[in-house]
Design a protein around this motif. Structure first.
Motif, PDB file in Angstrom:
ATOM      1  N   LYS A  79       0.813  -1.217   0.000  1.00 22.70           N
ATOM      2  CA  LYS A  79       0.000   0.000   0.000  1.00 22.70           C
ATOM      3  C   LYS A  79       0.850   1.273   0.000  1.00 22.70           C
ATOM      4  O   LYS A  79       0.359   2.343  -0.366  1.00 22.70           O
ATOM      5  CB  LYS A  79      -0.917   0.016   1.234  1.00 22.70           C
ATOM      6  N   ASP A  80       2.103   1.158   0.419  1.00 27.18           N
ATOM      7  CA  ASP A  80       2.956   2.346   0.550  1.00 27.18           C
ATOM      8  C   ASP A  80       3.873   2.549  -0.653  1.00 27.18           C
ATOM      9  O   ASP A  80       4.751   3.399  -0.629  1.00 27.18           O
ATOM     10  CB  ASP A  80       3.815   2.228   1.823  1.00 27.18           C
ATOM     11  N   ILE A  81       3.668   1.755  -1.714  1.00 23.72           N
ATOM     12  CA  ILE A  81       4.502   1.878  -2.910  1.00 23.72           C
ATOM     13  C   ILE A  81       3.867   2.863  -3.892  1.00 23.72           C
ATOM     14  O   ILE A  81       2.674   2.765  -4.197  1.00 23.72           O
ATOM     15  CB  ILE A  81       4.691   0.506  -3.596  1.00 23.72           C
ATOM     16  N   PHE A  82       4.656   3.799  -4.356  1.00 23.61           N
ATOM     17  CA  PHE A  82       4.182   4.790  -5.332  1.00 23.61           C
ATOM     18  C   PHE A  82       5.127   4.775  -6.543  1.00 23.61           C
ATOM     19  O   PHE A  82       6.321   4.503  -6.416  1.00 23.61           O
ATOM     20  CB  PHE A  82       4.152   6.193  -4.719  1.00 23.61           C
ATOM     21  N   LEU A  83       4.569   5.058  -7.704  1.00 28.74           N
ATOM     22  CA  LEU A  83       5.345   5.036  -8.945  1.00 28.74           C
ATOM     23  C   LEU A  83       5.782   6.439  -9.343  1.00 28.74           C
ATOM     24  O   LEU A  83       5.007   7.392  -9.257  1.00 28.74           O
ATOM     25  CB  LEU A  83       4.524   4.423 -10.078  1.00 28.74           C
ATOM     26  N   SER A  84       7.031   6.523  -9.775  1.00 32.39           N
ATOM     27  CA  SER A  84       7.504   7.789 -10.338  1.00 32.39           C
ATOM     28  C   SER A  84       7.385   7.772 -11.859  1.00 32.39           C
ATOM     29  O   SER A  84       7.571   8.785 -12.520  1.00 32.39           O
ATOM     30  CB  SER A  84       8.972   8.031  -9.938  1.00 32.39           C
ATOM     31  N   SER A  85       7.088   6.590 -12.424  1.00 32.37           N
ATOM     32  CA  SER A  85       6.850   6.463 -13.857  1.00 32.37           C
ATOM     33  C   SER A  85       5.785   5.390 -14.054  1.00 32.37           C
ATOM     34  O   SER A  85       5.301   4.794 -13.100  1.00 32.37           O
ATOM     35  CB  SER A  85       8.140   6.072 -14.597  1.00 32.37           C
ATOM     36  N   GLU A  86       5.427   5.111 -15.288  1.00 32.20           N
ATOM     37  CA  GLU A  86       4.371   4.144 -15.566  1.00 32.20           C
ATOM     38  C   GLU A  86       4.824   2.715 -15.346  1.00 32.20           C
ATOM     39  O   GLU A  86       4.012   1.809 -15.188  1.00 32.20           O
ATOM     40  CB  GLU A  86       3.888   4.311 -17.017  1.00 32.20           C
ATOM     41  N   TYR A  87       6.147   2.501 -15.292  1.00 34.04           N
ATOM     42  CA  TYR A  87       6.683   1.146 -15.238  1.00 34.04           C
ATOM     43  C   TYR A  87       7.239   0.821 -13.857  1.00 34.04           C
ATOM     44  O   TYR A  87       7.723   1.712 -13.136  1.00 34.04           O
ATOM     45  CB  TYR A  87       7.771   0.977 -16.303  1.00 34.04           C
ATOM     46  N   ILE A  92      10.135  -3.117  -7.078  1.00 36.82           N
ATOM     47  CA  ILE A  92       8.692  -3.346  -7.080  1.00 36.82           C
ATOM     48  C   ILE A  92       8.372  -4.686  -7.737  1.00 36.82           C
ATOM     49  O   ILE A  92       7.502  -5.430  -7.272  1.00 36.82           O
ATOM     50  CB  ILE A  92       7.955  -2.194  -7.796  1.00 36.82           C
ATOM     51  N   ILE A  93       9.081  -5.015  -8.812  1.00 38.96           N
ATOM     52  CA  ILE A  93       8.857  -6.294  -9.501  1.00 38.96           C
ATOM     53  C   ILE A  93       9.120  -7.460  -8.547  1.00 38.96           C
ATOM     54  O   ILE A  93       8.358  -8.436  -8.499  1.00 38.96           O
ATOM     55  CB  ILE A  93       9.763  -6.402 -10.749  1.00 38.96           C
ATOM     56  N   LYS A  97       6.420 -10.246  -7.265  1.00 36.11           N
ATOM     57  CA  LYS A  97       6.645 -11.687  -7.435  1.00 36.11           C
ATOM     58  C   LYS A  97       6.462 -12.424  -6.116  1.00 36.11           C
ATOM     59  O   LYS A  97       5.904 -13.523  -6.070  1.00 36.11           O
ATOM     60  CB  LYS A  97       8.034 -11.936  -8.003  1.00 36.11           C
ATOM     61  N   ARG A  98       6.949 -11.821  -5.028  1.00 36.92           N
ATOM     62  CA  ARG A  98       6.776 -12.454  -3.711  1.00 36.92           C
ATOM     63  C   ARG A  98       5.298 -12.517  -3.337  1.00 36.92           C
ATOM     64  O   ARG A  98       4.816 -13.526  -2.790  1.00 36.92           O
ATOM     65  CB  ARG A  98       7.571 -11.694  -2.642  1.00 36.92           C
ATOM     66  N   ILE A  99       4.574 -11.438  -3.638  1.00 36.23           N
ATOM     67  CA  ILE A  99       3.136 -11.420  -3.347  1.00 36.23           C
ATOM     68  C   ILE A  99       2.415 -12.483  -4.172  1.00 36.23           C
ATOM     69  O   ILE A  99       1.545 -13.204  -3.656  1.00 36.23           O
ATOM     70  CB  ILE A  99       2.550 -10.019  -3.626  1.00 36.23           C
ATOM     71  N   ASP A 129      -2.334 -14.110  -8.779  1.00 33.75           N
ATOM     72  CA  ASP A 129      -1.216 -15.042  -8.665  1.00 33.75           C
ATOM     73  C   ASP A 129      -0.412 -15.167  -9.957  1.00 33.75           C
ATOM     74  O   ASP A 129       0.718 -15.665  -9.935  1.00 33.75           O
ATOM     75  CB  ASP A 129      -1.719 -16.421  -8.225  1.00 33.75           C
ATOM     76  N   ASN A 130      -0.968 -14.709 -11.087  1.00 37.25           N
ATOM     77  CA  ASN A 130      -0.246 -14.866 -12.355  1.00 37.25           C
ATOM     78  C   ASN A 130      -0.294 -13.640 -13.252  1.00 37.25           C
ATOM     79  O   ASN A 130       0.063 -13.721 -14.427  1.00 37.25           O
ATOM     80  CB  ASN A 130      -0.797 -16.069 -13.133  1.00 37.25           C
ATOM     81  N   ASP A 131      -0.724 -12.483 -12.714  1.00 40.65           N
ATOM     82  CA  ASP A 131      -0.851 -11.314 -13.590  1.00 40.65           C
ATOM     83  C   ASP A 131      -0.829 -10.029 -12.769  1.00 40.65           C
ATOM     84  O   ASP A 131      -1.108 -10.033 -11.563  1.00 40.65           O
ATOM     85  CB  ASP A 131      -2.161 -11.403 -14.383  1.00 40.65           C
ATOM     86  N   VAL A 132      -0.484  -8.941 -13.439  1.00 46.69           N
ATOM     87  CA  VAL A 132      -0.566  -7.585 -12.884  1.00 46.69           C
ATOM     88  C   VAL A 132      -1.186  -6.715 -13.959  1.00 46.69           C
ATOM     89  O   VAL A 132      -0.728  -6.729 -15.110  1.00 46.69           O
ATOM     90  CB  VAL A 132       0.820  -7.028 -12.491  1.00 46.69           C
TER      91      VAL A 132
END
Length: 469
Positions: A79-87, A92-93, A97-99, A129-132
């Motif tokens: 919940k505390d992760i924010f993006l500085s770009s679209e990717y 974060i990756i 993957k751990r999640i 479990d297999n997509d974002v």
């Protein structure tokens, strides 16, 4: 002539003897048929109730999953992760993957086919479990409702149902998902229930279905759907009871129909009236000093208002603290570790007003901002779902069964109570986590009674009967 009269008398005598025999045979046959029918109905009802309990056990277990997952550090930190770009960057990756691995493990823990989704409003992404992927916030807002939701998908023979359960953090954001920090959705399809219906039908003597008026029917896969629909229409001409047996006639055929559903009964342990005592030495010169101290704590600590001396807690850096911006920290984020300062006061709970605590919980459940000490304590130090649980608790006041015994410890309590409490907790935990079915409760009751429970109950009743003498 005499012979004719004698013959008539003999026939009459035989008829008189046969009438009670025929009547007795008829009565015996009817009674046997009724007993057989009753036993058959009871057997079917018991099997249906057991089947229903198996389904309920699975669903109740699934209800715990979101609350368990939200305690996971990776998922909670998502919940505390924010993006500085679209990717996504590499960090974060790796978190994603751990999640995904943890979601896959959780889904694999049941023989039902389930699907878990983690929604992150800060990222605008949903993780399975297999997509974002991105998600539609408007669609999510429409679907988010308290409790289990059921939606029919497809048409005709291809129709099926999707069951879903949402959990949001914080709970106050439930009706405003755009304000949530984290949202977890659990889904399973009606095919899981069909699998159980197929197994239940395996002996071929029954044709079980799940039916909810106004929503639809879940058939077993080999059901006679036209006949089932006719039977259901016939059943709905009268109000369906939680458990009942009916005999219906269609096209000259007789059908025995057994109905089993939730009976609405619920029960739980009630809170004890006391949780401790304070002993005052009979030789204490000024016992009133203790009451002066305790009155001060009730006036200033029990329900401290904004601006009060204890508005945030007892001791900064121990049971409360702030970050650099002045925002209160959760108990697990206090530098050096959280210390429950109340345990160092003269009275175990310091000063506690149960009614004030419940009001604080209900205020937070309704979305109120935390302003009083109790509201801040609940928000920062209690479980994330505690306010919502309090709301459920207060809506079911009549189902709590507290231990009413306030007398001295009995002989059996001294020797057996620890063991009885142990097997109770063990049984309840194993039922909750799916290691045993709900039928284990009946076995536990038998074991509890035989291992000292009956004797302890007799001792308590003996003590109570002597009070009036």
């Amino acid at each position: 002539m005499p012979r004719h009269t004698l013959f008539r008398k003999m026939v009459l005598l035989l008829v008189m003897m046969l009438v009670p025999i025929v009547g007795l045979y008829y009565y015996s046959n009817r009674t046997s048929t009724e007993v057989l029918g009753t036993e058959l109905n009871q057997s079917n009802a018991n099997q249906l109730s057991f089947f229903q309990s198996q389904v309920n056990t699975n669903i109740d277990l699934f209800s715990l999953w979101p609350n368990l997952l939200i305690q996971d550090p990776d998922i909670f930190g998502f919940k505390d992760i924010f993006l500085s770009s679209e990717y996504f960057n590499l960090d974060i990756i790796n978190v994603v993957k751990r999640i995904q691995t943890k979601l896959n493990i959780q889904e694999s823990s049941s023989n039902w086919k389930t699907k878990l989704y983690i929604f992150s409003p800060s990222l605008g992404r949903v993780v399975s479990d297999n997509d974002v992927d991105h998600y539609d916030n408007d669609d999510l807002k429409k679907r988010m409702k308290p409790g289990w939701q059921v939606k029919k998908m497809g048409q005709g023979d291809e129709a099926y149902y999707v069951f879903s359960l949402f959990t949001a953090y914080p709970y106050s954001s439930f009706s405003h998902p755009e304000d949530a920090n984290l949202i977890i959705e659990l889904q399973f399809e009606s095919g899981n229930i069909q699998d159980m219906l197929d197994k239940f039908k395996s002996d071929g003597r029954r044709d079980p279905v799940y039916f909810k008026p106004g929503l639809g029917v879940i058939y077993n896969r080999s059901a006679d759907k036209p006949l089932t629909e006719r039977i259901l229409r016939q059943l709905q001409k009268e109000t369906l009871q939680a458990e009942e047996n009916r005999t219906l006639e269609l096209d000259g055929q007789t059908y025995l129909v057994n109905v089993a559903g939730p009976d609405g009964k619920a029960g739980r342990h009630g809170t004890l009236f006391t949780n401790g005592v304070t002993l005052i030495n009979k030789d204490m010169k000024h016992p009133e000093a203790f009451f002066t101290y305790q009155n001060y704590m009730y006036d200033n600590l029990a329900d401290s208002k904004p601006g009060g001396i204890f508005e945030n807690g007892l001791f900064k850096g121990y049971d409360y603290d702030f970050d650099a911006s002045g925002k209160p920290l959760r108990y697990d984020q206090i530098p050096g570790g959280y210390v429950n300062s109340l345990r160092y006061l003269l009275v175990r709970d310091g000063a506690r007003i149960p009614d004030a605590q419940i009001k604080a919980l209900l205020n937070l459940a309704d979305g109120k901002e935390a302003t009083t000490r109790l509201e801040k304590e609940v928000k920062l130090n209690y479980g994330l779902e505690t306010p919502a649980a309090a709301k459920v608790l207060m809506s079911q006041e009549g189902i709590a069964y507290p231990n009413m015994y306030t007398g001295p410890t009995t002989a059996t309590m001294k020797s057996k109570l620890d063991y009885l409490n142990k097997i109770e907790n063990q049984t309840f935990n194993e039922i909750i986590y799916g290691k045993q079915g709900v039928e284990a409760f009946d076995k536990f009751v038998e074991q509890w009674k035989a291992s000292g429970g009956d004797q302890m109950t007799n001792e308590v009743n003996d003590w109570y009967s002597k009070l009036g003498k």
